[in-house]
Design a protein around this motif. Structure first.
Motif, PDB file in Angstrom:
ATOM      1  N   UNK A  38     -20.588  10.712  49.021  1.00 33.44           N
ATOM      2  CA  UNK A  38     -20.342  11.308  47.715  1.00 33.44           C
ATOM      3  C   UNK A  38     -21.497  12.096  47.138  1.00 33.44           C
ATOM      4  N   UNK A  39     -22.577  12.224  47.876  1.00 34.94           N
ATOM      5  CA  UNK A  39     -23.689  13.074  47.434  1.00 34.94           C
ATOM      6  C   UNK A  39     -24.539  13.467  48.636  1.00 34.94           C
ATOM      7  N   UNK A  40     -25.275  14.551  48.473  1.00 33.29           N
ATOM      8  CA  UNK A  40     -26.172  15.069  49.510  1.00 33.29           C
ATOM      9  C   UNK A  40     -27.566  14.490  49.316  1.00 33.29           C
ATOM     10  N   UNK A  41     -28.228  14.120  50.416  1.00 30.45           N
ATOM     11  CA  UNK A  41     -29.627  13.693  50.364  1.00 30.45           C
ATOM     12  C   UNK A  41     -30.479  14.858  50.852  1.00 30.45           C
ATOM     13  N   UNK A  42     -31.226  15.452  49.929  1.00 27.99           N
ATOM     14  CA  UNK A  42     -32.004  16.663  50.207  1.00 27.99           C
ATOM     15  C   UNK A  42     -33.490  16.361  50.225  1.00 27.99           C
ATOM     16  N   UNK A  43     -34.153  16.741  51.299  1.00 33.15           N
ATOM     17  CA  UNK A  43     -35.606  16.642  51.365  1.00 33.15           C
ATOM     18  C   UNK A  43     -36.241  17.943  50.921  1.00 33.15           C
ATOM     19  N   UNK A  44     -37.174  17.842  49.979  1.00 32.78           N
ATOM     20  CA  UNK A  44     -37.901  19.023  49.515  1.00 32.78           C
ATOM     21  C   UNK A  44     -39.195  18.570  48.853  1.00 32.78           C
ATOM     22  N   UNK A  45     -39.989  19.536  48.386  1.00 35.92           N
ATOM     23  CA  UNK A  45     -41.255  19.204  47.737  1.00 35.92           C
ATOM     24  C   UNK A  45     -41.141  19.236  46.228  1.00 35.92           C
ATOM     25  N   UNK A  72     -24.503  21.395  48.091  1.00 32.47           N
ATOM     26  CA  UNK A  72     -23.804  20.339  47.347  1.00 32.47           C
ATOM     27  C   UNK A  72     -22.544  20.880  46.678  1.00 32.47           C
ATOM     28  N   UNK A  73     -22.621  22.087  46.156  1.00 30.16           N
ATOM     29  CA  UNK A  73     -21.452  22.694  45.522  1.00 30.16           C
ATOM     30  C   UNK A  73     -20.347  22.938  46.542  1.00 30.16           C
ATOM     31  N   UNK A  74     -20.735  23.366  47.747  1.00 27.17           N
ATOM     32  CA  UNK A  74     -19.742  23.575  48.793  1.00 27.17           C
ATOM     33  C   UNK A  74     -19.110  22.253  49.234  1.00 27.17           C
ATOM     34  N   UNK A  81     -24.671  17.038  42.708  1.00 24.66           N
ATOM     35  CA  UNK A  81     -24.454  15.805  43.459  1.00 24.66           C
ATOM     36  C   UNK A  81     -25.467  15.715  44.597  1.00 24.66           C
ATOM     37  N   UNK A  82     -26.722  15.513  44.214  1.00 26.00           N
ATOM     38  CA  UNK A  82     -27.842  15.487  45.159  1.00 26.00           C
ATOM     39  C   UNK A  82     -28.766  14.320  44.833  1.00 26.00           C
ATOM     40  N   UNK A  83     -29.197  13.622  45.857  1.00 26.00           N
ATOM     41  CA  UNK A  83     -30.308  12.674  45.770  1.00 26.00           C
ATOM     42  C   UNK A  83     -31.511  13.352  46.409  1.00 26.00           C
ATOM     43  N   UNK A  84     -32.581  13.532  45.640  1.00 27.63           N
ATOM     44  CA  UNK A  84     -33.755  14.238  46.148  1.00 27.63           C
ATOM     45  C   UNK A  84     -34.750  13.262  46.779  1.00 27.63           C
ATOM     46  N   UNK A 101     -33.174  12.057  55.446  1.00 33.68           N
ATOM     47  CA  UNK A 101     -32.527  13.105  54.649  1.00 33.68           C
ATOM     48  C   UNK A 101     -31.406  13.731  55.481  1.00 33.68           C
ATOM     49  N   UNK A 102     -30.421  14.299  54.780  1.00 34.06           N
ATOM     50  CA  UNK A 102     -29.351  15.033  55.456  1.00 34.06           C
ATOM     51  C   UNK A 102     -29.786  16.452  55.786  1.00 34.06           C
ATOM     52  N   UNK A 103     -30.658  16.968  54.941  1.00 30.88           N
ATOM     53  CA  UNK A 103     -31.007  18.387  54.983  1.00 30.88           C
ATOM     54  C   UNK A 103     -32.383  18.564  54.372  1.00 30.88           C
ATOM     55  N   UNK A 104     -33.216  19.399  54.969  1.00 32.10           N
ATOM     56  CA  UNK A 104     -34.504  19.761  54.381  1.00 32.10           C
ATOM     57  C   UNK A 104     -34.506  21.249  54.059  1.00 32.10           C
ATOM     58  N   UNK A 105     -34.799  21.563  52.796  1.00 31.73           N
ATOM     59  CA  UNK A 105     -35.026  22.943  52.363  1.00 31.73           C
ATOM     60  C   UNK A 105     -36.374  22.952  51.658  1.00 31.73           C
TER      61      UNK A 105
END
Length: 281
Positions: A38-45, A72-74, A81-84, A101-105
């Motif tokens: 139900x949410x994206x886990x995003x790795x970032x700084x 997340x919008x897509x 809907x993001x956990x950072x 993480x699911x994705x790193x940007x």
């Protein structure tokens, strides 16, 4: 081998395949996992404007963050809907490979070495070095700087490649190196430097924050590609993220991407041309 042994071998092979088939069928994509969660886990700084940094009210923001919000919008129709996961630069790849993480940007430059460790998405920005001038200064643009030869001084962040990098664009220029970005801008402001050399993105951000005081000399070099990263081996997840980013840059979510680009880099993007897809021109 006798016929009976051949038959037994074939039966064993078939049994092994059938036993493995349910396990193979149970494998799911990261896409299914994220949708179920139900949410994206995003790795970032969190310390590098305009890419990823905290606002005055402690909210994470920046162009990298907006790329995650596009995904997340897509996924959920909701960009929030993001956990950072706040990570250092050296954790970008390990956090992908260990499923933290699911994705790193995180302004990650695409290289062949890194592409052996993670799967890169399509690019979302092309970085490069640029030259910032004071508005109303002695030199109007890059051509004027180059024509002035050894009369010009360029301020740049200190590193072992700084002189070679500057001389690739301005072969005769004097190079003054400083140990912080703030100091290279101060050198320009005080007149100790005729131009400051920095990332094009930093240059655009600084000019956006100080309207009317500085301008781009109009020349960029040393290109490098920024892309997000996902774990290798999951084509469904990579395809989905690529689709989300692609449609933000060329399709139905273009306004989202263009508004972010304008906010952080101060530039208006030309909407994608209608008709024949630009990718095939």
């Amino acid at each position: 081998m006798t016929n009976s042994l051949k038959t037994a071998a074939l039966a064993l092979t078939a049994t092994t395949f059938l036993a493995a088939a349910p396990a193979m069928a149970q494998q799911t994509s990261k896409l299914d996992e994220v949708l179920a969660r139900g949410h994206l886990v995003l790795g970032t700084g969190s310390t590098n404007a305009p890419w990823h940094f905290k606002s005055d009210d402690d909210k994470l923001q920046g162009f990298d963050v907006d790329m995650g919000r596009i995904v997340a919008k897509a996924l959920f129709g909701d960009p929030d809907k993001i956990e950072y996961v706040n990570q250092s630069s050296d954790a970008r790849i390990p956090n992908i490979t260990t499923d933290k993480v699911d994705l790193t940007c995180q302004f990650m430059t695409v290289t062949g070495e890194r592409a052996q460790q993670v799967a890169f998405t399509i690019p979302y920005y092309r970085e490069g070095v640029g030259l910032m001038l004071k508005e109303g200064g002695q030199y109007a643009d890059y051509e004027a700087l180059k024509a002035a030869g050894s009369s010009v001084t360029i301020s740049v962040l200190q590193n072992v490649y700084a002189e070679d990098m500057i001389h690739a664009a301005l072969p005769e220029a004097n190079v003054d190196q400083y140990d912080s970005v703030d100091l290279i801008y101060q050198a320009l402001e005080s007149g100790r430097a005729d131009a400051a050399a920095t990332d094009q993105s930093s240059l655009a951000w600084y000019m956006t924050q100080n309207p009317g005081r500085y301008r781009d000399a109009g020349y960029g070099w040393n290109p490098q590609t920024y892309a997000c990263g996902v774990k290798r081996g999951d084509q469904d997840w990579l395809n989905f993220v690529n689709t989300a980013l692609h449609e933000a840059m060329t399709g139905v979510e273009f306004n989202f991407y263009a508004e972010s680009y304008k906010k952080w880099f101060g530039k208006d993007l030309t909407p994608p041309q209608i008709g024949f897809p630009v990718e095939y021109k």
